[in-house]
Design an enzyme around this catalytic site. Sequence first.
Site, PDB file in Angstrom:
ATOM      1  N   GLU A 157      -0.925  -8.489   5.755  1.00  0.00           N
ATOM      2  CA  GLU A 157      -0.804  -8.473   7.249  1.00  0.00           C
ATOM      3  C   GLU A 157      -2.014  -8.654   8.184  1.00  0.00           C
ATOM      4  O   GLU A 157      -1.986  -8.745   9.345  1.00  0.00           O
ATOM      5  CB  GLU A 157       0.432  -7.529   7.632  1.00  0.00           C
ATOM      6  CG  GLU A 157      -0.120  -6.032   7.877  1.00  0.00           C
ATOM      7  CD  GLU A 157      -0.264  -5.269   6.728  1.00  0.00           C
ATOM      8  OE1 GLU A 157      -0.158  -5.891   5.459  1.00  0.00           O
ATOM      9  OE2 GLU A 157      -0.933  -4.119   6.597  1.00  0.00           O
ATOM     10  N   HIS A 213      -3.345  -5.368   2.148  1.00  0.00           N
ATOM     11  CA  HIS A 213      -2.574  -5.620   3.359  1.00  0.00           C
ATOM     12  C   HIS A 213      -2.569  -7.035   3.772  1.00  0.00           C
ATOM     13  O   HIS A 213      -3.557  -7.450   4.302  1.00  0.00           O
ATOM     14  CB  HIS A 213      -3.249  -4.764   4.338  1.00  0.00           C
ATOM     15  CG  HIS A 213      -3.129  -3.118   4.240  1.00  0.00           C
ATOM     16  ND1 HIS A 213      -2.119  -2.531   4.800  1.00  0.00           N
ATOM     17  CD2 HIS A 213      -3.646  -2.367   3.443  1.00  0.00           C
ATOM     18  CE1 HIS A 213      -2.286  -1.388   4.598  1.00  0.00           C
ATOM     19  NE2 HIS A 213      -3.182  -1.165   3.814  1.00  0.00           N
ATOM     20  N   CYS A 241       0.796  -1.167  -0.026  1.00  0.00           N
ATOM     21  CA  CYS A 241      -0.013  -0.036  -0.027  1.00  0.00           C
ATOM     22  C   CYS A 241       0.908   1.189   0.004  1.00  0.00           C
ATOM     23  O   CYS A 241       1.557   1.437  -1.047  1.00  0.00           O
ATOM     24  CB  CYS A 241      -0.877  -0.323   1.164  1.00  0.00           C
ATOM     25  SG  CYS A 241      -2.509   0.814   0.792  1.00  0.00           S
TER      26      CYS A 241
END
Length: 200
Positions: free
Chosen positions: A178, A176, A83
């Site tokens: 994560e 994302h 991002c």
Amino acid sequence: MNSHPMRIGVLALQGDFALHARALEQCGCAAVQVRKPAELEDVAGLIIPGGESTTLLKLMDAWDFAPAIEKFHAGGKPIFGTCAGLIILAREVESPRQFSLGLIDVTVERNAYGRQRESFEASGVARLEAGSTPIEMVFIRAPRIRRVGPGVEVLAEHGGEPVMARQGRVLVATFHPELTDNTTVHRYFCDLVGRGRVAV
Ligand code: GLN
């Protein structure tokens, strides 16, 4: 074969670096929070997390991080930008134009999904060495990759557009990984770091 876990840095100036560190540890790597350029000397790969790219740039500038990351890349060490991290690594940034490191030949447009779709989730498939692998994608005020240079391999798409790509040792994603429990993308990055690791 190797009793020392691989040390991978997470740029910890701003953004969601802690969740990247957690994902790296789930993959068996040692995550090192990097707050000063000298700390790059001690890691075999680097993740630049999501956050706000303009703020991240200001903080990077305060510590003179740009030349240190360029040197890290020139030394053959893998970098993964998610991002805002992708925005920092791209060759060109649109709307508005801003400085970027130019380490992957893509053009990105910031905040490009419009207000209705500022944040959304999707599932997709990543084309990795192991074959097609399901991944989950969380987009948060995400950029869109508007142009991909000839040396760039697209690894995943959403709605027919590239959302994950790699050029040599630079990996980027507009989403994302994560923020999900699926560690496929981090595992892929750890493998990339492991392959390039010779002297660290
Ligand atoms: N919108 C942010 C930017 O332009 C990126 C958002 C993110 O990293 N989740 O920098």
